[in-house]
Motif scaffolding. Structure first.
Motif, PDB file in Angstrom:
ATOM      1  N   GLU A 194      23.947  71.333   2.306  1.00 42.23           N
ATOM      2  CA  GLU A 194      24.378  70.672   3.543  1.00 42.23           C
ATOM      3  C   GLU A 194      23.744  71.301   4.774  1.00 42.23           C
ATOM      4  O   GLU A 194      24.192  71.080   5.892  1.00 42.23           O
ATOM      5  N   ARG A 213      22.007  67.018   0.408  1.00 45.44           N
ATOM      6  CA  ARG A 213      21.856  66.190   1.599  1.00 45.44           C
ATOM      7  C   ARG A 213      20.450  65.631   1.755  1.00 45.44           C
ATOM      8  O   ARG A 213      20.267  64.434   2.010  1.00 45.44           O
ATOM      9  N   GLN A 261      19.425  61.655   1.932  1.00 50.52           N
ATOM     10  CA  GLN A 261      18.809  61.165   3.163  1.00 50.52           C
ATOM     11  C   GLN A 261      17.453  60.515   2.890  1.00 50.52           C
ATOM     12  O   GLN A 261      17.128  59.476   3.464  1.00 50.52           O
ATOM     13  N   ARG A 262      16.664  61.119   2.016  1.00 51.49           N
ATOM     14  CA  ARG A 262      15.335  60.587   1.716  1.00 51.49           C
ATOM     15  C   ARG A 262      15.437  59.247   0.994  1.00 51.49           C
ATOM     16  O   ARG A 262      14.647  58.329   1.238  1.00 51.49           O
ATOM     17  N   ALA A 281      18.013  57.157   1.229  1.00 57.12           N
ATOM     18  CA  ALA A 281      18.551  56.199   2.204  1.00 57.12           C
ATOM     19  C   ALA A 281      17.483  55.750   3.187  1.00 57.12           C
ATOM     20  O   ALA A 281      17.452  54.585   3.604  1.00 57.12           O
ATOM     21  N   SER A 282      16.579  56.647   3.566  1.00 56.54           N
ATOM     22  CA  SER A 282      15.548  56.285   4.543  1.00 56.54           C
ATOM     23  C   SER A 282      14.580  55.240   3.990  1.00 56.54           C
ATOM     24  O   SER A 282      13.937  54.516   4.752  1.00 56.54           O
ATOM     25  N   GLN A 295      25.530  52.621   2.819  1.00 59.36           N
ATOM     26  CA  GLN A 295      25.626  53.747   1.895  1.00 59.36           C
ATOM     27  C   GLN A 295      27.056  53.895   1.384  1.00 59.36           C
ATOM     28  O   GLN A 295      28.000  53.946   2.167  1.00 59.36           O
TER      29      GLN A 295
END
Length: 405
Positions: free
Chosen positions: A300, A366, A370-371, A373-374, A381
């Motif tokens: 995180e 994290r 994030q990668r 989701a991008s 999400q």
């Protein structure tokens, strides 16, 4: 549907088995499972710890026999079967009845880019399941099971990309879900694509260990200059052989003697001294566990100190999120690309995904989430239970499958 308590206070259990050197045999060598297995290892009891057993399936190891201590040898397939037998007995104790039917989850690919070995892996798992008494067996892809778990919580139809990132594999599925579709048993037409890669949490741990911990034990170091020649890098085989299923081979007496004879290869003799402490005291799993803890600690953001004082007094290394990012970047990119490829195979563009459903223990990282989701910025999400959503979805499917008429 309910989740069974597998250990006191827990409905999940690590895939870990500890074989004790001493003790009476009962349905095989004396052993402990799950958290009790890890505790036995941490407490220093004589024996051998086995973890991440699913990654053995589809490999050449599955039919081999390995030494588990006390003069006992066990086939890797029998190790998997023993774990399944333990799970079966836990479920039967809860149900107060024998259980002979099962839906078993499987990754999209046990083995990347090798259909024959992938089929062999499923066949091996089925053989282990039949060995312990399951008679009616059906398989379901784990990310699809996660989609079924997600489906029972929504009131509208959507196209969901399930990202199931566990310890051994990273699996993706594009699935149409919704209340009306949930009423149908046959869902083949709703599964638009599935794809995966054999990279996940244990690979992350290994990368962190190589990047942050093993340099203190000589990995990447150089030997002394001899006769004015440029120093040569220390042989790296031992550092890679410490893969969880090969750690035990490092403790073979002949291998130990070979490693001891390599002292002159090290310019910094402290590296060799530390390596031999790890080998002599069989601390390989402990180093891997500390790498995993470090990865979790920076998952995180921030930094952590990995304590290695069990090897040498005051020895410790710092691990920062940027270090972890650098170590994991190539693996994460391969996982993200597997997600993109899954959507392409479904005939969709990224904006065609309504929701991203994250499940599996490694989605707690994290950077990884994030990668992913991008790559799908328009998708909502959703986070499932990282450790239980697949099991819950398999149960939902099992009820439908075995009640089908």
């Amino acid at each position: 549907m309910r989740l069974v308590e597998l250990e006191p206070g827990h409905t999940t259990m690590p895939t870990a088995v500890f074989y004790f050197v001493d003790g009476p045999e009962h349905d095989g060598p004396p052993r402990a499972f799950g958290r009790a297995a890890v505790s036995a290892y941490v407490d220093g009891l004589d024996g051998r710890l086995m973890r991440s057993m699913k990654s053995i399936l589809g490999s050449s190891l599955i039919e081999q026999t390995t030494d588990v201590g006390g003069g006992r040898g066990v086939k890797y397939l029998d190790i998997v079967a023993g774990y399944l037998r333990h799970l079966k007995r836990c479920a039967e104790a809860d149900a107060k009845a024998p259980i002979e039917r099962a839906v078993l989850g499987r990754p999209v690919f046990f083995v990347d880019d090798d259909p024959a070995r992938d089929a062999q892996a499923q066949a091996a798992l089925e053989a282990a399941a039949r060995q312990v008494g399951f008679r009616d067996i059906h398989f379901q892809y784990e990310p699809i099971a996660a989609a079924f778990d997600h489906e029972r919580r929504i009131d509208h139809e959507e196209v969901v990309l399930v990202a199931d990132i566990g310890g051994g594999t990273s699996d993706f599925s594009v699935v149409r879900v919704g209340p009306e579709r949930a009423k149908r048993l046959e869902r083949k037409s709703d599964i638009l694509a599935n794809h995966g890669v054999h990279i996940a949490g244990t690979d992350f741990d290994r990368r962190v260990e190589l990047a942050a911990i093993l340099p203190e034990f000589g990995y990447g170091a150089f030997g002394p200059s001899i006769g004015g020649a440029p120093p040569r890098e220390v042989p790296s085989g031992v550092y890679f052989d410490r893969h969880r299923h090969l750690i035990n081979t490092v403790y073979n007496p002949a291998r130990v003697a070979e490693l001891r004879s390599m002292r002159g290869f090290y310019a910094d003799l402290r590296h060799h001294d530390r390596l031999m402490i790890v080998v002599d005291e069989r601390l390989g799993h402990e180093l891997a566990a500390r790498a995993e803890d470090g990865k979790i600690a920076v998952a995180e953001g921030g930094r952590t100190t990995i304590d290695l004082s069990h090897v040498e007094r005051r020895l410790a290394v710092e691990l920062t999120e940027p270090q972890a990012v650098a170590a994991l970047d190539a693996d994460i990119e391969r996982i993200v690309e597997a997600g993109r490829e899954t959507v392409r195979q479904a005939g969709l563009k990224p904006e065609g995904i309504d929701a991203l459903y994250f499940t599996g223990g490694s989605t707690g990282l994290r950077l990884l989430a994030q990668r992913i989701a991008s790559a799908f910025p328009a998708a909502r999400q959703v986070r499932g239970d990282r450790f239980a959503s697949v099991a819950s979805g398999l149960a939902v499917f099992a009820q439908r499958w075995f009640e089908r008429g």
